[in-house]
Scaffold this active site. Structure first.
Site, short mmCIF file in Angstrom:
data_model
loop_
_atom_site.label_atom_id
_atom_site.label_comp_id
_atom_site.label_asym_id
_atom_site.label_seq_id
_atom_site.Cartn_x
_atom_site.Cartn_y
_atom_site.Cartn_z
N ALA A 170 -6.68 -2.93 2.29
CA ALA A 170 -6.56 -1.11 2.11
C ALA A 170 -6.45 -1.22 3.72
CB ALA A 170 -7.54 -0.44 2.43
N ILE A 186 -6.83 1.82 6.47
CA ILE A 186 -8.17 1.85 7.21
C ILE A 186 -7.43 3.24 8.05
CG2 ILE A 186 -9.92 2.15 8.11
CD1 ILE A 186 -9.96 1.06 5.70
N ASP A 211 -20.08 -8.53 2.84
CA ASP A 211 -18.98 -9.39 3.62
C ASP A 211 -19.87 -8.55 5.29
OD1 ASP A 211 -16.95 -10.12 4.50
OD2 ASP A 211 -15.69 -8.17 4.51
#
Length: 206
Positions: free
Chosen positions: A12, A14, A122
């Protein structure tokens, strides 16, 4: 929305943005060109929906996490609250004298997740933020699961230990503070910690 990239990962991008007049973060899942476009769109949609759900679930049990402002399943994006503060990693690097309080808060927060059947997946100090009021906030729920079993809970604890001992090795009692708070707030702590030892054993022989 104008956007300013904060970080680029394998899964991804951000970026910081403004959403309805508020500082916000937009997380957009990266298109994988090696996958069929329809499959890629489907997977990004499912993972976006799942992450948003897990952030909501965490907030619903009192774990500080970003408020979600908007979701676009077609584009694979989540717009959420911008957390004013800094990562736990940065804080521990610059203010080791408050490590005991921060690590106790980590233990309490993870215990709350686990008591309610949620595993983050995570848990590193880079995925934990401290707000300006020193409130612990968990971010990046992309690998989180509900109905968590001992294995996924054990992985959470193992990841915290690895993160603290590798990135913050000078703070010798950091993980001990996490464990103490976790044990005091998690009824099944001993079962989880036994699984952590199993995970470590498997890692040594892999």
């Amino acid at each position: 929305m104008s956007e300013k990239q904060i970080s680029i990962g394998a899964e991804a991008i951000i970026s910081k943005t403004i959403f309805l007049g508020r500082d916000a973060v937009i997380k957009k899942r990266v298109v994988k060109s090696y996958r069929h476009p329809d499959l890629d769109r489907h997977l990004r949609s499912i993972r976006t929906k799942t992450e948003a759900k897990m952030i909501h679930n965490a907030r619903s049990i009192g774990v500080r996490s970003p408020v979600i402002y908007d979701i676009d399943l077609e584009e694979g994006t989540i717009v959420m609250e911008y957390i004013e503060g800094e990562s736990v990693k940065s804080t521990l690097d610059t203010h080791p004298e408050i490590a005991d309080k921060i690590c106790a808060s980590i233990g309490e927060t993870v215990a709350k997740l686990h008591r309610n059947g949620i595993a983050h997946g995570d848990l590193t100090t880079s995925n934990m933020m401290l707000t300006k009021n020193y409130e612990l906030c968990l971010i990046d729920f992309s690998l989180s699961t509900e109905k968590a079993d001992l294995e996924s809970m054990g992985v959470d604890i193992h990841l915290i230990e690895r993160s603290l001992t590798s990135a913050h090795s000078s703070i010798t009692d950091a993980f001990a503070f996490v464990l103490s708070a976790y044990k005091n707030n998690m009824p099944d702590a001993q079962k989880v910690l036994k699984r952590v030892e199993d995970i470590k054993s498997r890692a040594r022989y892999t």
